[in-house]
Scaffold this motif. Structure first.
Motif, short mmCIF file in Angstrom:
data_model
loop_
_atom_site.label_atom_id
_atom_site.label_comp_id
_atom_site.label_asym_id
_atom_site.label_seq_id
_atom_site.Cartn_x
_atom_site.Cartn_y
_atom_site.Cartn_z
N LEU A 42 0.86 -1.21 -0.26
CA LEU A 42 -0.06 0.07 -0.09
C LEU A 42 0.87 1.14 0.09
CD1 LEU A 42 -2.89 -1.04 2.65
CD2 LEU A 42 -3.02 -0.94 0.04
N ASN A 43 1.87 1.33 0.53
CA ASN A 43 2.82 2.42 0.76
C ASN A 43 3.73 2.74 -0.61
OD1 ASN A 43 4.30 4.30 1.67
ND2 ASN A 43 6.08 3.00 2.37
N GLU A 44 4.07 1.87 -1.07
CA GLU A 44 4.82 1.91 -2.44
C GLU A 44 4.04 1.74 -3.73
OE1 GLU A 44 7.70 -1.17 -2.16
OE2 GLU A 44 8.59 -0.72 -0.42
N LYS A 45 3.05 0.77 -3.68
CA LYS A 45 2.41 0.52 -5.00
C LYS A 45 1.11 1.69 -5.31
CE LYS A 45 4.88 -2.93 -6.03
NZ LYS A 45 5.89 -2.94 -7.26
N GLY A 47 0.57 4.43 -3.79
CA GLY A 47 1.16 5.80 -3.79
C GLY A 47 0.55 6.93 -2.64
N LEU A 48 -0.13 6.00 -1.43
CA LEU A 48 -0.74 6.81 -0.50
C LEU A 48 0.34 7.33 0.58
CD1 LEU A 48 -3.54 4.42 0.46
CD2 LEU A 48 -3.65 6.52 -1.15
N GLY A 49 1.69 6.76 0.39
CA GLY A 49 2.44 7.19 1.50
C GLY A 49 2.22 6.52 2.68
N LEU A 56 -5.76 5.25 6.54
CA LEU A 56 -6.79 4.49 6.06
C LEU A 56 -6.93 2.95 6.92
CD1 LEU A 56 -8.67 3.63 3.68
CD2 LEU A 56 -6.71 2.62 2.42
N MET A 57 -5.75 2.20 7.20
CA MET A 57 -5.67 1.15 7.75
C MET A 57 -6.36 1.44 9.11
SD MET A 57 -5.07 -0.51 5.22
CE MET A 57 -5.25 -2.21 6.04
#
Length: 271
Positions: A42-45, A47-49, A56-57
């Motif tokens: 989620l962080n890398e693919k 693009g949410l940072g 979100l989580m």
């Protein structure tokens, strides 16, 4: 209401967590692996940072925990969804401190260890037990989930500290944590280590074990991994988790029996 056998009316209290079986430990390790790879995915693919993914989580976890607390008894689907999400959130808490705020892994590992010990101390002082066989009140359940969150954050920091900061590598770290778990099991069955103590030690150790396995499978070969990527690794483990949880929902092999409690609140018997 139920009859306690003494003539006093009783209400039924249900344990809100599963029986500790081989299925419990397999799914727990799989969830820890997913927690590591899904957070990276989620962080890398996406693009949410780290900040966006964390918000979100955390929101999703809050919703699922509300559902978990509102259930009257253990429900495999809700429980394991909460564990999977809390695994991701615990990973993100550690990653935010180290990556965004520059806190050293030695510091985060120490802080999370102190936090976990503090939770256990307050839990025991209040309830006089840390047993997961009696997570049958809101307060006990709150202590339980807080402890679980601390174990995931601690496991993430400790795993990263050994694998990356101390440069042991992912597979060697996994072997080290697996050996530590085996030592706990040996102490439990040969030296008489208490069931509660051995459970919580193993619960902490399975977090860095799963994280090391997840990193080994997902990270590029140049970084010491197998190069499967976070997408493939997450999908693979999520599929196995889903299959096992569906199996448990159907068979109810991990459901504990209820506990009859007198009107005064004292247990009538241990199920």
């Amino acid at each position: 209401m139920a009859d306690t056998g003494t003539g006093a009316p009783a209400r039924v209290r249900w344990n809100k967590v599963p029986e500790v079986t081989v299925y419990f430990w397999v799914i727990k390790v799989l969830c820890t692996t997913v927690g590591e790879t899904a957070a990276d995915l989620l962080n890398e693919k996406a693009g949410l940072g780290l900040t966006g993914v964390s918000l979100l989580m955390s929101a999703l976890l809050a919703v699922v925990l509300v559902v978990q607390f509102r259930t009257r008894a253990y429900r495999a689907g809700v429980y394991w969804l909460a564990v999977a999400l809390i695994s991701v959130v615990g990973t993100l808490v550690s990653d935010n401190l180290t990556d965004n705020m520059g806190v050293a892994l030695e510091t985060t590992t120490t802080v999370f260890a102190i936090a976990l010990v503090t939770v256990f101390a307050l839990w025991y002082r209040t309830e006089r037990t840390l047993s997961i066989h009696h997570i049958d009140t809101t307060r006990r359940e709150a202590f339980y989930w807080l402890a679980v969150l601390c174990t995931f954050a601690l496991g993430t920091s400790a795993g990263d500290l050994l694998a990356e900061k101390m440069d042991l590598g992912y597979w060697l770290s996994a072997l080290l944590f697996a050996a530590a778990i085996a030592a706990v099991a040996l102490a439990r069955f040969t030296l008489g280590l208490s069931a509660v103590t051995s459970f919580w030690i193993a619960y902490v150790l399975t977090r860095p074990l799963g994280a090391s396995v997840g990193d080994y499978l997902s990270q590029p070969t140049g970084d010491g991994g197998l190069g499967l990527g976070t997408v493939v690794t997450s999908a693979l483990f999520l599929t196995v988790i889903l299959a096992l949880v569906v199996y448990l929902i159907v068979t109810r092999k991990d459901v504990t029996e209820q506990q009859a409690v007198r009107q005064t609140g004292a247990p009538a018997h241990r199920a």
